[in-house]
Design an enzyme around this catalytic site. Structure first.
Site, PDB file in Angstrom:
ATOM      1  N   PRO A  61       0.808  -1.223   0.000  1.00 38.84           N
ATOM      2  CA  PRO A  61       0.000   0.000   0.000  1.00 38.84           C
ATOM      3  C   PRO A  61       0.838   1.268   0.000  1.00 38.84           C
ATOM      4  CG  PRO A  61      -0.050  -1.077   2.150  1.00 38.84           C
ATOM      5  CD  PRO A  61       0.584  -2.044   1.209  1.00 38.84           C
ATOM      6  N   GLU A  62       2.110   1.161   0.456  1.00 40.09           N
ATOM      7  CA  GLU A  62       2.950   2.354   0.531  1.00 40.09           C
ATOM      8  C   GLU A  62       3.367   2.866  -0.836  1.00 40.09           C
ATOM      9  OE1 GLU A  62       6.167  -0.843   0.423  1.00 40.09           O
ATOM     10  OE2 GLU A  62       4.005  -0.643   0.817  1.00 40.09           O
TER      11      GLU A  62
END
Length: 224
Positions: A133-134
């Site tokens: 997700p980063e």
């Protein structure tokens, strides 16, 4: 053994359990350093043929501890400590001379995904999920994943942030076996017993070939 990492020695293998379940086993500086120190010690232990890594509770690891990045915004020393710890952690994993087996018992996100990928073998519970997700706000570690699943799948996952469930992870070759959560410890024991039964020097030589073939350089984390 530390407050954040359990180290259990078995018959010619060891199990490391990330032990911050209330924080979803987030990889703090303390936890990363504990993993690095354990691997550095176990690498030289003639009584160990391999190491397994898993997480306490129902999460493998949610990745780096974001609260430390928040603190580092106004503390240059803390920011430097994060990346020194990160580099040591990734290098300890990527250069470990014996088999590393990840038992992915739940979500493996961001740096937790990287941890699983830096292992040689990944076993997964049906509840496992993998994602970065980063990618929406930071660099993503690429090389270790590319070495496992190839460039097409790695680019798909790392440039879109797409999440894989256990079934798709098995289909693309990210994991080798998927079982129900309560069967994962038994599967891990079976796999590690096979590793433990192999001649140590022979398995070290085979691992060295795998590392040479993968060609992943021990670069700073943000360059991997």
């Amino acid at each position: 053994m530390t407050d954040v990492l359990r180290v259990e020695r078995r018959d010619r293998w060891a199990r490391l359990t990330l032990d911050r379940p209330a924080k979803r086993n987030a990889l703090s500086i303390e936890l990363r350093d504990a993993v690095s120190a354990a691997l550095e010690e176990l690498a030289d232990d003639e009584g160990i043929n391999g190491v397994a890594i898993t997480g306490a509770g129902d999460t493998f690891s949610a990745g780096f501890d974001l609260s430390e990045f928040e603190a580092a915004g106004t503390d240059p020393a803390r920011n430097e400590a994060i990346w020194v710890s990160s580099d040591r952690f990734h290098h300890a994993l990527l250069s470990f001379p014996l088999p590393l087996v990840a038992a992915v018992n739940g979500r493996a996100l961001a740096g937790g995904f990287d941890l699983a990928v830096c292992c040689d073998v990944r076993l997964a519970a049906t509840t496992a999920q993998f994602a970065h997700p980063e990618f929406e706000w930071a660099d993503v570690v690429y090389a270790p994943l590319e070495a496992i699943v190839g460039g097409g799948v790695a680019r798909d996952l790392l440039l879109t942030g797409r999440r894989l469930d256990a079934a798709e992870a098995l289909r693309v070759g990210l994991v080798s076996q998927v079982v129900e959560p309560d069967a994962l410890p038994g599967l891990l024991d079976t796999v590690m017993q096979r590793v433990a039964a192999a001649p140590r020097e022979a398995i070290r030589r085979t691992k060295a070939k795998a590392l040479r073939r993968a060609g992943v350089e021990l670069l700073p984390t943000l360059e991997l």
